[in-house]
Each structure stands twice: as structure tokens, then as C-alpha cells.
Design an enzyme around this catalytic site. Structure first.
Site, PDB file in Angstrom:
ATOM      1  N   SER A 142       0.836  -1.205   0.000  1.00 48.36           N
ATOM      2  CA  SER A 142       0.000   0.000   0.000  1.00 48.36           C
ATOM      3  C   SER A 142       0.864   1.245   0.000  1.00 48.36           C
ATOM      4  CB  SER A 142      -0.890   0.017   1.252  1.00 48.36           C
ATOM      5  OG  SER A 142      -1.513   1.272   1.380  1.00 48.36           O
ATOM      6  N   TYR A 155      -1.480  -0.633  10.048  1.00 47.18           N
ATOM      7  CA  TYR A 155      -1.598  -1.010   8.630  1.00 47.18           C
ATOM      8  C   TYR A 155      -0.327  -0.649   7.860  1.00 47.18           C
ATOM      9  CZ  TYR A 155      -3.731  -1.100   3.943  1.00 47.18           C
ATOM     10  OH  TYR A 155      -4.026  -1.361   2.628  1.00 47.18           O
ATOM     11  N   LYS A 159       2.299  -3.290   5.989  1.00 44.88           N
ATOM     12  CA  LYS A 159       2.562  -3.266   4.549  1.00 44.88           C
ATOM     13  C   LYS A 159       4.043  -2.994   4.253  1.00 44.88           C
ATOM     14  CE  LYS A 159      -1.630  -4.081   3.032  1.00 44.88           C
ATOM     15  NZ  LYS A 159      -1.948  -5.278   2.252  1.00 44.88           N
TER      16      LYS A 159
HETATM   17  P1  NAP Z   1     -11.640  -5.078   0.792  1.00 44.50           P
HETATM   18  O1  NAP Z   1     -12.589  -4.585  -0.260  1.00 44.50           O
HETATM   19  O2  NAP Z   1     -11.802  -4.593   2.186  1.00 44.50           O
HETATM   20  O3  NAP Z   1     -11.675  -6.675   0.773  1.00 44.50           O
HETATM   21  C1  NAP Z   1     -10.853  -7.386   1.659  1.00 44.50           C
HETATM   22  C2  NAP Z   1     -10.670  -8.782   1.140  1.00 44.50           C
HETATM   23  O4  NAP Z   1      -9.768  -9.452   2.009  1.00 44.50           O
HETATM   24  C3  NAP Z   1     -11.967  -9.564   1.104  1.00 44.50           C
HETATM   25  O5  NAP Z   1     -11.991 -10.363  -0.053  1.00 44.50           O
HETATM   26  C4  NAP Z   1     -11.857 -10.454   2.353  1.00 44.50           C
HETATM   27  O6  NAP Z   1     -12.485 -11.711   2.236  1.00 44.50           O
HETATM   28  C5  NAP Z   1     -10.352 -10.673   2.407  1.00 44.50           C
HETATM   29  N1  NAP Z   1      -9.911 -11.053   3.745  1.00 44.50           N
HETATM   30  C6  NAP Z   1      -9.830 -10.285   4.864  1.00 44.50           C
HETATM   31  N2  NAP Z   1      -9.408 -11.021   5.904  1.00 44.50           N
HETATM   32  C7  NAP Z   1      -9.233 -12.283   5.434  1.00 44.50           C
HETATM   33  C8  NAP Z   1      -8.816 -13.493   6.030  1.00 44.50           C
HETATM   34  N3  NAP Z   1      -8.481 -13.561   7.333  1.00 44.50           N
HETATM   35  N4  NAP Z   1      -8.755 -14.612   5.249  1.00 44.50           N
HETATM   36  C9  NAP Z   1      -9.074 -14.571   3.942  1.00 44.50           C
HETATM   37  N5  NAP Z   1      -9.491 -13.428   3.318  1.00 44.50           N
HETATM   38  C10 NAP Z   1      -9.564 -12.311   4.061  1.00 44.50           C
HETATM   39  O7  NAP Z   1     -10.135  -4.783   0.383  1.00 44.50           O
HETATM   40  P2  NAP Z   1      -9.517  -4.243  -1.000  1.00 44.50           P
HETATM   41  O8  NAP Z   1      -9.680  -2.778  -1.038  1.00 44.50           O
HETATM   42  O9  NAP Z   1     -10.005  -5.071  -2.131  1.00 44.50           O
HETATM   43  O10 NAP Z   1      -7.971  -4.527  -0.722  1.00 44.50           O
HETATM   44  C11 NAP Z   1      -7.281  -5.648  -1.227  1.00 44.50           C
HETATM   45  C12 NAP Z   1      -5.813  -5.513  -0.874  1.00 44.50           C
HETATM   46  O11 NAP Z   1      -5.292  -4.302  -1.416  1.00 44.50           O
HETATM   47  C13 NAP Z   1      -5.543  -5.452   0.625  1.00 44.50           C
HETATM   48  O12 NAP Z   1      -4.346  -6.129   0.928  1.00 44.50           O
HETATM   49  C14 NAP Z   1      -5.397  -3.974   0.892  1.00 44.50           C
HETATM   50  O13 NAP Z   1      -4.605  -3.727   2.023  1.00 44.50           O
HETATM   51  C15 NAP Z   1      -4.727  -3.520  -0.384  1.00 44.50           C
HETATM   52  N6  NAP Z   1      -4.922  -2.094  -0.654  1.00 44.50           N
HETATM   53  C16 NAP Z   1      -6.154  -1.593  -0.957  1.00 44.50           C
HETATM   54  C17 NAP Z   1      -6.282  -0.240  -1.214  1.00 44.50           C
HETATM   55  C18 NAP Z   1      -7.606   0.404  -1.585  1.00 44.50           C
HETATM   56  O14 NAP Z   1      -7.612   1.624  -1.816  1.00 44.50           O
HETATM   57  N7  NAP Z   1      -8.702  -0.298  -1.708  1.00 44.50           N
HETATM   58  C19 NAP Z   1      -5.182   0.593  -1.131  1.00 44.50           C
HETATM   59  C20 NAP Z   1      -3.951   0.054  -0.802  1.00 44.50           C
HETATM   60  C21 NAP Z   1      -3.824  -1.297  -0.580  1.00 44.50           C
HETATM   61  P3  NAP Z   1     -14.013 -12.036   2.706  1.00 44.50           P
HETATM   62  O15 NAP Z   1     -14.894 -10.942   2.138  1.00 44.50           O
HETATM   63  O16 NAP Z   1     -14.284 -13.369   2.085  1.00 44.50           O
HETATM   64  O17 NAP Z   1     -14.041 -12.110   4.208  1.00 44.50           O
END
Ligand code: NAP
Length: 247
Positions: A142, A155, A159
Site C-alpha cells: 500500500s 496497517y 505493509k
Molecule cells: P476489501 O474490499 O476490504 O476486501 C478485503 C478482502 O480481504 C476480502 O476479499 C476479504 O475476504 C479478504 N480477507 C480479509 N481477511 C481475510 C482473512 N483472514 N482470510 C481470507 N481473506 C480475508 O479490500 P480491498 O480494497 O479489495 O484490498 C485488497 C488488498 O489491497 C488489501 O491487501 C489492501 O490492504 C490492499 N490495498 C487496498 C487499497 C484500496 O484503496 N482499496 C489501497 C492500498 C492497498 P471475505 O470478504 O471473504 O471475508
């Protein structure tokens, strides 16, 4: 009649953690469309994961990646499909709060899910990839881990640690044909950003050079490239997909 060219990831088996929704869903779709057989991991989003797996001819597998046995279950599911060539550690959580009010449990939950689970997944996957002498691991980091972010000490630390771990694994595994890279999204339109304070998100638009939030597919395109042989000389890198925010 000429045969259509093989898709770039045909015959590859991939695991995408947290693939039921958000960025993980877009990555699983992208890899599936590129020909990979995808293990669509979910923790709670069973219905969405099953539907996605049906759409791309993959397999939905429930596993809490923060549990000790989650990684083994996912890697076993991949081996049942014939190996493991691509691992995308996408599952991640936030438990935001200013440091002085941050409970130990909020610190630990984020470290367990974002860092320790990624380590365990890499270790379990590498055991198979070493036998194959081939593999590509992509860890989602991130912009917070690169620049720090007020209210995200847990967080950002998780990361940044994943990025440092990935550089170390890249050095350990390079001679055995395994590449390890990170993709660092900026602000991407998913539930994670939806859960953030509106004012913070609106404020951030002013400092993103492209003046918009990114789409999950825009992250998935880079992951597909890093997973493919086109990226065969790239390892140990952390690439931002952030509309210029990290500049
Ligand atoms: P999100 O919409 O909050 O979705 C989180 C995902 O992680 C869901 O599919 C959830 O699965 C899964 N998850 C959480 N805990 C878990 C566990 N213990 N075991 C298995 N699966 C688990 O997140 P996102 O925005 O798509 O982010 C995806 C990745 O990108 C993350 O690593 C996040 O830190 C990174 N990221 C995102 C952003 C952003 O702006 N969105 C920015 C920087 C980095 P379930 O729904 O099945 O529980």
C-alpha cells in the site's frame, strides 16, 4: 484455419487470497481470463466467491489466511489442480485509529492478517514452487506503507514489513526461478475505501495528480503482467498503482 494463440497464463495454477470482492476479485477475473486456473479464496464472502469461480472455471476455497492451517489448505487445493505457479497475497484488513487510542488487539489483528498470513502463504507456496523451479509471487502492499498515514500505524507497518520481506524472499528464491514482487495500490474504489471517512477521501482527491480514485481492474492489469513470463527479469520490486500519489 489458423489456431488462436494460447493465452499468456494457460496451464498455470494461481491462488488469489481474498478474491470474493474488491481488488482480489478483479485480480482473479484478470488471471482467469488470461487462461490461469484460479483458486478463489474467501473468508466470509462465500456466495460471491462461488459465483466468480463458476464464471472463470476456477475453484472457490474457504480459508481464513490468518489461521495457521489456512495456507496449507489453499496450497493443497492448488496442488490438486496440478501445481502452483502464481500466488497473489491480496487479503488484507484495516483497523484504523490514532496511536494513542489504538488497542493491542487492533494492532495484532492487522499484523496477523496482512503480514503473518502473507509470510505463511509465501512459505507454503514456495515449497511447491521450488520443486517446479518456477513461480511468481505478488504481494499487495500500500501507499500507506511507503509514505505512512496518520491513523494507520498498524496497517502502514504491516505493509512496509511485507515489502521488506518480499525483497528478502526475492533474494532467497531468485536462483530457483521464483520471483517475488509487490503491488502498492493508492486509493482504489472498494469496500475498504468506502469504509473510510468521506472527508479524508474527498481531501485525498486534491493530492492525487490524476484527481481520481483508481479502479480494481487497474491494479489487476499490473498483477497479471507481473505473474506472466513477460515480467521474467523483474523481482524484488514494489510498484505503485496510484494515479501519481506517491510521486
Ligand atoms: P476489501 O474490499 O476490504 O476486501 C478485503 C478482502 O480481504 C476480502 O476479499 C476479504 O475476504 C479478504 N480477507 C480479509 N481477511 C481475510 C482473512 N483472514 N482470510 C481470507 N481473506 C480475508 O479490500 P480491498 O480494497 O479489495 O484490498 C485488497 C488488498 O489491497 C488489501 O491487501 C489492501 O490492504 C490492499 N490495498 C487496498 C487499497 C484500496 O484503496 N482499496 C489501497 C492500498 C492497498 P471475505 O470478504 O471473504 O471475508
Amino acid at each position: 484455419m489458423t489456431e488462436s494463440p494460447a493465452l499468456p497464463l494457460t496451464d498455470r495454477v494461481a491462488i488469489v487470497t481474498g478474491a470474493g470482492r474488491g481488488i482480489g476479485r478483479a485480480i482473479a477475473l484478470e488471471l482467469g481470463r488470461a487462461g490461469a486456473r484460479v483458486i478463489v479464496n474467501y473468508n466470509r464472502s462465500a456466495e460471491a466467491a462461488e459465483a466468480l469461480a463458476a464464471e472463470i472455471g476456477g475453484v472457490a476455497v474457504q480459508a481464513d489466511v490468518s489461521s495457521a492451517e489456512g495456507a496449507d489448505r489453499l496450497v493443497a487445493a492448488a496442488e490438486a489442480l496440478g501445481g502452483l505457479h502464481i500466488l497473489v497475497n491480496n487479503a488484507g484488513i484495516t483497523r484504523d485509529g490514532l496511536m494513542l487510542r489504538m488497542a493491542d488487539s487492533d494492532w495484532q489483528a492487522v499484523i496477523d492478517t496482512n503480514l503473518t498470513a502473507t509470510f505463511r502463504m509465501c512459505r507454503a507456496a514456495a515449497a511447491v514452487m521450488l520443486r517446479q523451479r518456477a513461480g511468481s509471487i505478488i504481494n499487495l502492499t500500500s501507499i500507506s506503507g511507503i509514505r505512512g498515514n496518520s491513523g494507520q500505524a498498524n496497517y502502514a507497518a504491516s505493509k512496509a514489513a511485507v515489502a521488506a520481506m518480499s525483497r528478502s524472499l526475492a533474494k532467497e528464491l531468485a536462483r530457483r526461478g521464483i520471483r517475488v514482487n509487490c503491488v502498492a495500490p493508492g486509493f482504489i474504489a472498494t469496500d475498504m475505501v468506502e469504509a473510510m471517512n468521506r472527508k479524508v477521501v474527498e481531501g485525498v482527491l486534491d493530492v492525487i495528480p490524476m484527481r481520481r480514485i483508481g479502479q480494481p481492474e487497474e491494479v489487476a492489469h499490473l498483477v497479471r503482467f507481473l505473474a506472466s513470463d513477460e515480467a521474467r527479469y523483474i523481482t524484488g520490486q514494489e510498484l505503485a498503482v496510484d494515479g501519481g500519489l506517491s510521486i
